[in-house]
Motif scaffolding. Structure first.
Motif, PDB file in Angstrom:
ATOM      1  N   ILE A   1     -10.667   6.986  -3.897  1.00  0.00           N
ATOM      2  CA  ILE A   1     -10.072   5.676  -3.603  1.00  0.00           C
ATOM      3  C   ILE A   1      -8.822   5.480  -4.455  1.00  0.00           C
ATOM      4  O   ILE A   1      -7.785   5.009  -3.957  1.00  0.00           O
ATOM      5  CB  ILE A   1     -11.098   4.550  -3.821  1.00  0.00           C
ATOM      6  N   ALA A   2      -8.892   5.850  -5.726  1.00  0.00           N
ATOM      7  CA  ALA A   2      -7.720   5.749  -6.610  1.00  0.00           C
ATOM      8  C   ALA A   2      -6.595   6.633  -6.085  1.00  0.00           C
ATOM      9  O   ALA A   2      -5.418   6.231  -6.113  1.00  0.00           O
ATOM     10  CB  ALA A   2      -8.076   6.142  -8.035  1.00  0.00           C
ATOM     11  N   LEU A   3      -6.927   7.825  -5.591  1.00  0.00           N
ATOM     12  CA  LEU A   3      -5.918   8.727  -5.044  1.00  0.00           C
ATOM     13  C   LEU A   3      -5.248   8.128  -3.811  1.00  0.00           C
ATOM     14  O   LEU A   3      -4.030   8.234  -3.643  1.00  0.00           O
ATOM     15  CB  LEU A   3      -6.547  10.082  -4.704  1.00  0.00           C
ATOM     16  N   VAL A   4      -6.014   7.470  -2.969  1.00  0.00           N
ATOM     17  CA  VAL A   4      -5.436   6.810  -1.784  1.00  0.00           C
ATOM     18  C   VAL A   4      -4.485   5.699  -2.222  1.00  0.00           C
ATOM     19  O   VAL A   4      -3.354   5.601  -1.730  1.00  0.00           O
ATOM     20  CB  VAL A   4      -6.548   6.267  -0.861  1.00  0.00           C
ATOM     21  N   PHE A   5      -4.933   4.855  -3.154  1.00  0.00           N
ATOM     22  CA  PHE A   5      -4.061   3.788  -3.655  1.00  0.00           C
ATOM     23  C   PHE A   5      -2.811   4.362  -4.322  1.00  0.00           C
ATOM     24  O   PHE A   5      -1.711   3.840  -4.145  1.00  0.00           O
ATOM     25  CB  PHE A   5      -4.800   2.870  -4.636  1.00  0.00           C
ATOM     26  N   TYR A   6      -2.975   5.410  -5.070  1.00  0.00           N
ATOM     27  CA  TYR A   6      -1.843   6.065  -5.737  1.00  0.00           C
ATOM     28  C   TYR A   6      -0.842   6.580  -4.700  1.00  0.00           C
ATOM     29  O   TYR A   6       0.361   6.378  -4.839  1.00  0.00           O
ATOM     30  CB  TYR A   6      -2.367   7.214  -6.601  1.00  0.00           C
ATOM     31  N   SER A   7      -1.346   7.239  -3.665  1.00  0.00           N
ATOM     32  CA  SER A   7      -0.474   7.779  -2.615  1.00  0.00           C
ATOM     33  C   SER A   7       0.280   6.667  -1.898  1.00  0.00           C
ATOM     34  O   SER A   7       1.485   6.783  -1.647  1.00  0.00           O
ATOM     35  CB  SER A   7      -1.301   8.583  -1.599  1.00  0.00           C
ATOM     36  N   ILE A   8      -0.435   5.601  -1.578  1.00  0.00           N
ATOM     37  CA  ILE A   8       0.219   4.460  -0.916  1.00  0.00           C
ATOM     38  C   ILE A   8       1.266   3.846  -1.833  1.00  0.00           C
ATOM     39  O   ILE A   8       2.376   3.510  -1.386  1.00  0.00           O
ATOM     40  CB  ILE A   8      -0.826   3.406  -0.480  1.00  0.00           C
ATOM     41  N   LEU A   9       0.948   3.717  -3.102  1.00  0.00           N
ATOM     42  CA  LEU A   9       1.888   3.152  -4.073  1.00  0.00           C
ATOM     43  C   LEU A   9       3.159   3.991  -4.148  1.00  0.00           C
ATOM     44  O   LEU A   9       4.272   3.457  -4.071  1.00  0.00           O
ATOM     45  CB  LEU A   9       1.221   3.048  -5.447  1.00  0.00           C
ATOM     46  N   ILE A  10       3.011   5.298  -4.263  1.00  0.00           N
ATOM     47  CA  ILE A  10       4.179   6.184  -4.340  1.00  0.00           C
ATOM     48  C   ILE A  10       4.982   6.123  -3.030  1.00  0.00           C
ATOM     49  O   ILE A  10       6.220   6.029  -3.060  1.00  0.00           O
ATOM     50  CB  ILE A  10       3.745   7.633  -4.651  1.00  0.00           C
ATOM     51  N   LEU A  11       4.291   6.183  -1.914  1.00  0.00           N
ATOM     52  CA  LEU A  11       4.989   6.138  -0.621  1.00  0.00           C
ATOM     53  C   LEU A  11       5.746   4.830  -0.425  1.00  0.00           C
ATOM     54  O   LEU A  11       6.883   4.838   0.052  1.00  0.00           O
ATOM     55  CB  LEU A  11       4.007   6.348   0.528  1.00  0.00           C
ATOM     56  N   THR A  12       5.111   3.722  -0.780  1.00  0.00           N
ATOM     57  CA  THR A  12       5.805   2.442  -0.590  1.00  0.00           C
ATOM     58  C   THR A  12       7.017   2.326  -1.511  1.00  0.00           C
ATOM     59  O   THR A  12       8.031   1.748  -1.133  1.00  0.00           O
ATOM     60  CB  THR A  12       4.857   1.249  -0.818  1.00  0.00           C
ATOM     61  N   ILE A  13       6.913   2.882  -2.700  1.00  0.00           N
ATOM     62  CA  ILE A  13       8.069   2.857  -3.607  1.00  0.00           C
ATOM     63  C   ILE A  13       9.208   3.708  -3.040  1.00  0.00           C
ATOM     64  O   ILE A  13      10.376   3.326  -3.114  1.00  0.00           O
ATOM     65  CB  ILE A  13       7.656   3.339  -5.019  1.00  0.00           C
TER      66      ILE A  13
ATOM     67  N   PHE B   1       8.892  -5.208   8.185  1.00  0.00           N
ATOM     68  CA  PHE B   1       8.591  -4.015   7.388  1.00  0.00           C
ATOM     69  C   PHE B   1       8.616  -4.339   5.897  1.00  0.00           C
ATOM     70  O   PHE B   1       7.810  -3.816   5.135  1.00  0.00           O
ATOM     71  CB  PHE B   1       9.586  -2.882   7.683  1.00  0.00           C
ATOM     72  N   ASN B   2       9.535  -5.192   5.509  1.00  0.00           N
ATOM     73  CA  ASN B   2       9.650  -5.585   4.118  1.00  0.00           C
ATOM     74  C   ASN B   2       8.357  -6.248   3.637  1.00  0.00           C
ATOM     75  O   ASN B   2       7.837  -5.914   2.572  1.00  0.00           O
ATOM     76  CB  ASN B   2      10.838  -6.524   3.945  1.00  0.00           C
ATOM     77  N   ILE B   3       7.831  -7.172   4.423  1.00  0.00           N
ATOM     78  CA  ILE B   3       6.591  -7.872   4.062  1.00  0.00           C
ATOM     79  C   ILE B   3       5.411  -6.905   4.019  1.00  0.00           C
ATOM     80  O   ILE B   3       4.599  -6.935   3.087  1.00  0.00           O
ATOM     81  CB  ILE B   3       6.321  -9.040   5.044  1.00  0.00           C
ATOM     82  N   ILE B   4       5.327  -6.014   5.016  1.00  0.00           N
ATOM     83  CA  ILE B   4       4.228  -5.040   5.067  1.00  0.00           C
ATOM     84  C   ILE B   4       4.275  -4.114   3.860  1.00  0.00           C
ATOM     85  O   ILE B   4       3.264  -3.883   3.200  1.00  0.00           O
ATOM     86  CB  ILE B   4       4.272  -4.237   6.389  1.00  0.00           C
ATOM     87  N   ILE B   5       5.453  -3.609   3.562  1.00  0.00           N
ATOM     88  CA  ILE B   5       5.594  -2.663   2.443  1.00  0.00           C
ATOM     89  C   ILE B   5       5.302  -3.351   1.116  1.00  0.00           C
ATOM     90  O   ILE B   5       4.626  -2.788   0.255  1.00  0.00           O
ATOM     91  CB  ILE B   5       6.998  -2.031   2.443  1.00  0.00           C
ATOM     92  N   ILE B   6       5.796  -4.550   0.929  1.00  0.00           N
ATOM     93  CA  ILE B   6       5.534  -5.284  -0.313  1.00  0.00           C
ATOM     94  C   ILE B   6       4.041  -5.569  -0.461  1.00  0.00           C
ATOM     95  O   ILE B   6       3.473  -5.399  -1.545  1.00  0.00           O
ATOM     96  CB  ILE B   6       6.359  -6.596  -0.380  1.00  0.00           C
ATOM     97  N   THR B   7       3.387  -5.958   0.628  1.00  0.00           N
ATOM     98  CA  THR B   7       1.939  -6.228   0.584  1.00  0.00           C
ATOM     99  C   THR B   7       1.163  -4.965   0.232  1.00  0.00           C
ATOM    100  O   THR B   7       0.289  -4.980  -0.644  1.00  0.00           O
ATOM    101  CB  THR B   7       1.459  -6.789   1.935  1.00  0.00           C
ATOM    102  N   LEU B   8       1.473  -3.866   0.906  1.00  0.00           N
ATOM    103  CA  LEU B   8       0.807  -2.590   0.605  1.00  0.00           C
ATOM    104  C   LEU B   8       1.060  -2.162  -0.840  1.00  0.00           C
ATOM    105  O   LEU B   8       0.150  -1.661  -1.515  1.00  0.00           O
ATOM    106  CB  LEU B   8       1.281  -1.492   1.557  1.00  0.00           C
ATOM    107  N   ASN B   9       2.292  -2.386  -1.286  1.00  0.00           N
ATOM    108  CA  ASN B   9       2.647  -2.011  -2.647  1.00  0.00           C
ATOM    109  C   ASN B   9       1.826  -2.794  -3.664  1.00  0.00           C
ATOM    110  O   ASN B   9       1.307  -2.229  -4.619  1.00  0.00           O
ATOM    111  CB  ASN B   9       4.149  -2.224  -2.851  1.00  0.00           C
TER     112      ASN B   9
END
Length: 158
Positions: free
Chosen positions: A61-73, A86-94
């Motif tokens: 789960i941490a790896l999934v969150f980490y991957s999403i965090l890196i991708l959104t950045i 897209f801005n709202i979606i990316i900020i929310t995911l981030n």
């Protein structure tokens, strides 16, 4: 008796274990006697297996969150130039990943630390600091390293 108690470590099937129990019963050692002497199952191994399974779940789960965090950045500057959706979606995911990653990183560290204590390798404060400071930027490497290390140590638990 050792084959019965540590059948999982040796890779023996449940059928083979039952055959060994039947042989011991023919020789006068009952299943109840094995249980009373602590030789029917390896409680340390079972506890370590539970910790390892929980560690795997939390670290994935941490790896999934980490991957999403890196991708959104990385994709935030590219995809959000002309689109507020897209801005709202990316900020929310981030933000979800930014909050979720450290939570599951700490949970996986706690699981790993308990596992380490069980195999007589306490990482203490140095391990916690290393896990946090190195773990956050290099989590992908740590994920695979600790998973492999814990798997190897599972076979050594008696």
């Amino acid at each position: 008796i050792d084959a019965i108690k540590n059948h999982k470590q040796y890779g023996y099937s449940e059928e083979l274990r039952e055959q060994a129990i039947a042989i011991l019963e023919e020789r006068g050692i009952s299943k109840e006697q094995l249980k009373l002497t602590g030789n029917l199952e390896n409680k340390n191994y079972n506890y370590a297996k539970d910790l390892f399974d929980t560690y795997l779940k939390n670290s994935k789960i941490a790896l999934v969150f980490y991957s999403i965090l890196i991708l959104t950045i990385l994709i935030w500057p590219i995809l959000t130039i002309n689109s507020s959706v897209f801005n709202i979606i990316i900020i929310t995911l981030n933000w979800i990943s930014f909050i979720g990653f450290p939570i599951f990183l700490i949970k996986s560290f706690i699981n790993q630390n308990e596992f380490s204590k069980l195999v007589n390798e306490d990482y203490a404060t140095e391990g916690a600091l290393m896990y946090i400071f190195i773990g956050i930027p290099l989590y992908i490497l740590m994920y695979f390293y600790f998973r492999k290390d814990m798997r190897e140590k599972m076979a050594l638990i008696k």
